[in-house]
Write a protein that holds these residues in place. Structure first.
Motif, PDB file in Angstrom:
ATOM      1  N   HIS A 169       0.863  -1.180   0.000  1.00 38.53           N
ATOM      2  CA  HIS A 169       0.000   0.000   0.000  1.00 38.53           C
ATOM      3  C   HIS A 169       0.902   1.233   0.000  1.00 38.53           C
ATOM      4  O   HIS A 169       1.908   1.257   0.718  1.00 38.53           O
ATOM      5  N   PRO A 170       0.582   2.258  -0.775  1.00 39.85           N
ATOM      6  CA  PRO A 170       1.446   3.440  -0.829  1.00 39.85           C
ATOM      7  C   PRO A 170       1.681   4.115   0.512  1.00 39.85           C
ATOM      8  O   PRO A 170       2.704   4.781   0.704  1.00 39.85           O
ATOM      9  N   SER A 171       0.767   3.924   1.456  1.00 40.41           N
ATOM     10  CA  SER A 171       0.939   4.539   2.779  1.00 40.41           C
ATOM     11  C   SER A 171       1.757   3.677   3.728  1.00 40.41           C
ATOM     12  O   SER A 171       2.004   4.082   4.871  1.00 40.41           O
ATOM     13  N   GLY A 172       2.167   2.498   3.255  1.00 46.52           N
ATOM     14  CA  GLY A 172       2.976   1.602   4.075  1.00 46.52           C
ATOM     15  C   GLY A 172       2.566   0.170   3.891  1.00 46.52           C
ATOM     16  O   GLY A 172       1.377  -0.155   3.991  1.00 46.52           O
ATOM     17  N   ASP A 173       3.518  -0.688   3.594  1.00 46.50           N
ATOM     18  CA  ASP A 173       3.223  -2.107   3.403  1.00 46.50           C
ATOM     19  C   ASP A 173       3.017  -2.794   4.750  1.00 46.50           C
ATOM     20  O   ASP A 173       3.664  -2.442   5.747  1.00 46.50           O
ATOM     21  N   VAL A 174       2.126  -3.772   4.760  1.00 50.54           N
ATOM     22  CA  VAL A 174       1.771  -4.468   5.983  1.00 50.54           C
ATOM     23  C   VAL A 174       1.799  -5.971   5.740  1.00 50.54           C
ATOM     24  O   VAL A 174       1.356  -6.447   4.689  1.00 50.54           O
ATOM     25  N   LEU A 175       2.318  -6.687   6.703  1.00 54.70           N
ATOM     26  CA  LEU A 175       2.274  -8.145   6.693  1.00 54.70           C
ATOM     27  C   LEU A 175       1.160  -8.587   7.628  1.00 54.70           C
ATOM     28  O   LEU A 175       1.107  -8.141   8.782  1.00 54.70           O
ATOM     29  N   ILE A 176       0.254  -9.428   7.143  1.00 55.90           N
ATOM     30  CA  ILE A 176      -0.773  -9.999   7.999  1.00 55.90           C
ATOM     31  C   ILE A 176      -0.273 -11.355   8.474  1.00 55.90           C
ATOM     32  O   ILE A 176      -0.137 -12.287   7.685  1.00 55.90           O
ATOM     33  N   ASP A 177       0.034 -11.459   9.764  1.00 55.61           N
ATOM     34  CA  ASP A 177       0.681 -12.615  10.373  1.00 55.61           C
ATOM     35  C   ASP A 177       2.070 -12.829   9.769  1.00 55.61           C
ATOM     36  O   ASP A 177       2.432 -12.221   8.760  1.00 55.61           O
TER      37      ASP A 177
ATOM     38  N   LEU B 243       8.416  -2.556   5.025  1.00 53.70           N
ATOM     39  CA  LEU B 243       7.302  -2.941   5.869  1.00 53.70           C
ATOM     40  C   LEU B 243       7.070  -1.893   6.953  1.00 53.70           C
ATOM     41  O   LEU B 243       7.984  -1.564   7.712  1.00 53.70           O
ATOM     42  N   SER B 244       5.839  -1.407   7.031  1.00 56.65           N
ATOM     43  CA  SER B 244       5.525  -0.451   8.093  1.00 56.65           C
ATOM     44  C   SER B 244       4.990  -1.149   9.328  1.00 56.65           C
ATOM     45  O   SER B 244       4.960  -0.551  10.418  1.00 56.65           O
ATOM     46  N   GLY B 245       4.572  -2.416   9.187  1.00 60.92           N
ATOM     47  CA  GLY B 245       4.064  -3.125  10.348  1.00 60.92           C
ATOM     48  C   GLY B 245       3.735  -4.572  10.055  1.00 60.92           C
ATOM     49  O   GLY B 245       3.546  -4.967   8.903  1.00 60.92           O
ATOM     50  N   ILE B 246       3.690  -5.371  11.123  1.00 60.64           N
ATOM     51  CA  ILE B 246       3.258  -6.772  11.054  1.00 60.64           C
ATOM     52  C   ILE B 246       1.954  -6.843  11.837  1.00 60.64           C
ATOM     53  O   ILE B 246       1.945  -6.736  13.071  1.00 60.64           O
ATOM     54  N   LEU B 247       0.873  -6.989  11.121  1.00 64.51           N
ATOM     55  CA  LEU B 247      -0.456  -6.962  11.718  1.00 64.51           C
ATOM     56  C   LEU B 247      -0.863  -8.397  12.044  1.00 64.51           C
ATOM     57  O   LEU B 247      -1.256  -9.155  11.157  1.00 64.51           O
ATOM     58  N   ILE B 248      -0.740  -8.788  13.303  1.00 63.50           N
ATOM     59  CA  ILE B 248      -1.035 -10.167  13.672  1.00 63.50           C
ATOM     60  C   ILE B 248      -2.513 -10.318  14.020  1.00 63.50           C
ATOM     61  O   ILE B 248      -3.119  -9.435  14.631  1.00 63.50           O
ATOM     62  N   THR B 249      -3.090 -11.451  13.602  1.00 62.85           N
ATOM     63  CA  THR B 249      -4.480 -11.730  13.976  1.00 62.85           C
ATOM     64  C   THR B 249      -4.564 -12.126  15.442  1.00 62.85           C
ATOM     65  O   THR B 249      -5.579 -11.878  16.097  1.00 62.85           O
ATOM     66  N   HIS B 250      -3.500 -12.729  15.961  1.00 65.72           N
ATOM     67  CA  HIS B 250      -3.364 -13.007  17.398  1.00 65.72           C
ATOM     68  C   HIS B 250      -1.935 -13.492  17.636  1.00 65.72           C
ATOM     69  O   HIS B 250      -1.153 -13.637  16.698  1.00 65.72           O
ATOM     70  N   SER B 251      -1.589 -13.752  18.892  1.00 71.21           N
ATOM     71  CA  SER B 251      -0.178 -13.925  19.263  1.00 71.21           C
ATOM     72  C   SER B 251       0.296 -15.369  19.396  1.00 71.21           C
ATOM     73  O   SER B 251       1.384 -15.603  19.919  1.00 71.21           O
TER      74      SER B 251
END
Length: 279
Positions: free
Chosen positions: A54-62, A104-112
């Motif tokens: 995403h142009p505003s920052g790439d994100v990893l889901i899990d 990568l601007s963040g790692i967005l985890i669904t849970h830990s």
């Protein structure tokens, strides 16, 4: 519960993309994965991350299984260790595709839980997490992988500052354009979330984490085995409520349980074409 229409407005940028990064899998008996499954059948639980560019920052889901997955397995009590197949960790897949992980601007985890965060220590990006999930992780005695690295890893907590979204009472619009919207689903763990992704093509995804382990949980309204619900879920009633919410919108979005490889079908792998960046 009736389906909700229309879909919430979203204006994802035209350059936004998603890719799947499968990092391995582990085995479990079918009857443990889904009520009514066969004791003689073994199913594979996928451990797949999703890269949203995403142009505003790439994100990893899990983050899937990381370079230290064998060490992480040894940190689990014996009854939690599983037969597993290790593929290529996210950090190595990014490198092979010529992708700079610092994007990568963040790692967005669904849970830990361990199989969602094993790959986090390989990366420098902060973990996007709720305060409720941080608290949950600290209280875990059987799964200490997250707390083993989180004191030295940047965390970025977010709150549900938005209104209702597709039947969920609260939401958080990550970029304010409807392309990545997070809702609370505090049943599997007390800070579990579901991540909705809207693409410029009009396609919508719901990455539901471990709300259900298999697509049958949504498509056929089949719950986990009662014993596994007792063992795996923090709030069984909340899991049922949230699963019914997803069932109600399953004809509007592509539902992707974290551990069912069938849900990832059609999401492209991250590869690099000659003379171009990752596609």
């Amino acid at each position: 519960m009736p389906a909700l229409t229309p879909l919430p407005a979203a204006t994802p940028p035209v350059t936004m993309t998603i890719h799947q990064l499968p990092t391995g899998s582990y085995s479990t008996k079918a009857n443990m994965a889904l009520r009514g499954g066969s004791r003689r059948e073994t199913v594979q639980f996928a451990a797949t991350a999703v890269l949203v560019q995403h142009p505003s920052g790439d994100v990893l889901i899990d983050a899937g299984l990381g370079r230290d997955v064998e060490k992480h397995q040894q940190m689990l009590p014996g009854y939690r260790r599983v037969e597993h197949r290790v593929g290529s960790p996210v950090v190595d897949q990014l490198a092979a595709a010529g992708y700079d992980p610092h994007r990568l601007s963040g790692i967005l985890i669904t849970h830990s839980h361990w199989d969602h965060v094993s790959g986090v220590p390989d990366l420098a990006a902060p973990v996007l997490i709720t305060a409720a999930e941080v608290t949950y992780a600290k209280k875990q005695g059987a799964d200490k992988i997250f707390t083993s690295f989180s004191p030295g890893h940047p965390l970025r907590e977010y709150t549900f500052d938005g209104g209702p979204y597709l039947g969920f009472a609260q939401s958080h619009d990550l970029y304010g354009d409807g392309s990545i919207v997070i809702v609370p689903a505090a049943g599997h763990t007390t800070g579990s979330v579901i991540v909705f992704v809207a693409l410029p093509s009009g396609e919508r995804y719901a990455f539901i984490g471990d709300l259900t382990w298999r697509l049958e949980g949504i498509e056929k309204n089949i719950e986990r085995l009662f014993l596994m619900r007792l063992f795996a879920d923090s709030d069984r009633k909340q899991v049922t409520v949230d699963r019914e919410r997803i069932i109600a919108i399953a004809d509007l979005v592509r539902v992707v349980p974290a551990h069912d490889e069938r849900g990832f079908a059609g999401i492209p792998l991250l590869v690099q074409e000659a003379g171009r960046g990752p596609v």
